[in-house]
Design an enzyme around this catalytic site. Structure first.
Site, PDB file in Angstrom:
ATOM      1  N   CYS A  34       0.578  -1.628   0.132  1.00  0.00           N
ATOM      2  CA  CYS A  34      -0.395   0.130   0.020  1.00  0.00           C
ATOM      3  C   CYS A  34       1.146   1.238   0.304  1.00  0.00           C
ATOM      4  O   CYS A  34       0.714   2.464  -0.220  1.00  0.00           O
ATOM      5  CB  CYS A  34      -0.977  -0.207   1.121  1.00  0.00           C
ATOM      6  SG  CYS A  34      -0.379   0.296   2.723  1.00  0.00           S
ATOM      7  N   CYS A 103      -3.340  -2.469   9.331  1.00  0.00           N
ATOM      8  CA  CYS A 103      -3.001  -1.650   9.213  1.00  0.00           C
ATOM      9  C   CYS A 103      -2.342  -0.993  10.659  1.00  0.00           C
ATOM     10  O   CYS A 103      -1.556  -0.508  11.077  1.00  0.00           O
ATOM     11  CB  CYS A 103      -3.943   0.049   8.972  1.00  0.00           C
ATOM     12  SG  CYS A 103      -4.895  -0.344   7.456  1.00  0.00           S
TER      13      CYS A 103
END
Ligand code: FES
Length: 145
Positions: A34, A103
């Site tokens: 990402c 995350c």
């Protein structure tokens, strides 16, 4: 995607943003998939985290988890900070959507990386204390923006 009020609060008003010039533990972790990067600065004195700051270039959940994770280790001992898990951070944020759980792993690992650096700077092998850092690319495969 639904975020809790706590997540929105820490995303829009993140705590402990910045750098510490004389930090004695600095950790940076990134995820190639990402592209998100998180850097943590620790100022540790007598085994206590006197100050902590972070810089995160990443998604909203990454910013909210860094903010919460820094709040949770500030003023704590190194030993207590080593026990911080990403699930404790998620719980303190009143949950994260499943695709964003990973995350929070970035926040846990960034703190561990900074603590590892703190040990290394003193000539101590951090592995027995910090363990092996997770393979974030593997962890992150399911992380969709
Ligand atoms: Fe990369 Fe959240 S940390 S998408």
């Amino acid at each position: 995607m639904l975020y809790s009020e706590k997540v929105m609060d820490h995303f829009t008003n993140p705590r402990n943003v910045g750098e510490i010039a004389d930090a004695n533990g600095v950790g940076e972790v990134g995820n190639a998939k990402c592209g998100d990067i998180m850097k943590i600065y620790l100022k540790i004195e007598n085994g206590v985290i006197e100050d902590v700051k972070f810089k995160t270039f990443g998604c909203g959940a990454a910013i909210a988890t860094s903010s919460m994770a820094t709040e949770m280790v500030k003023g704590r001992t190194v030993d207590e900070a080593l026990k911080l898990t990403n699930s404790a951070v998620v719980e303190a944020l009143e949950g994260l959507p499943p695709v964003k759980i990973h995350c929070s792993v970035l926040a846990e690992q960034a703190i561990k990386a900074a603590l590892a650096d703190y040990y290394t700077r003193q000539g101590i092998d951090p592995t027995p204390f910090v363990g092996e850092l997770a393979d974030l690319d593997e962890e992150h495969l399911a992380c969709a923006r």
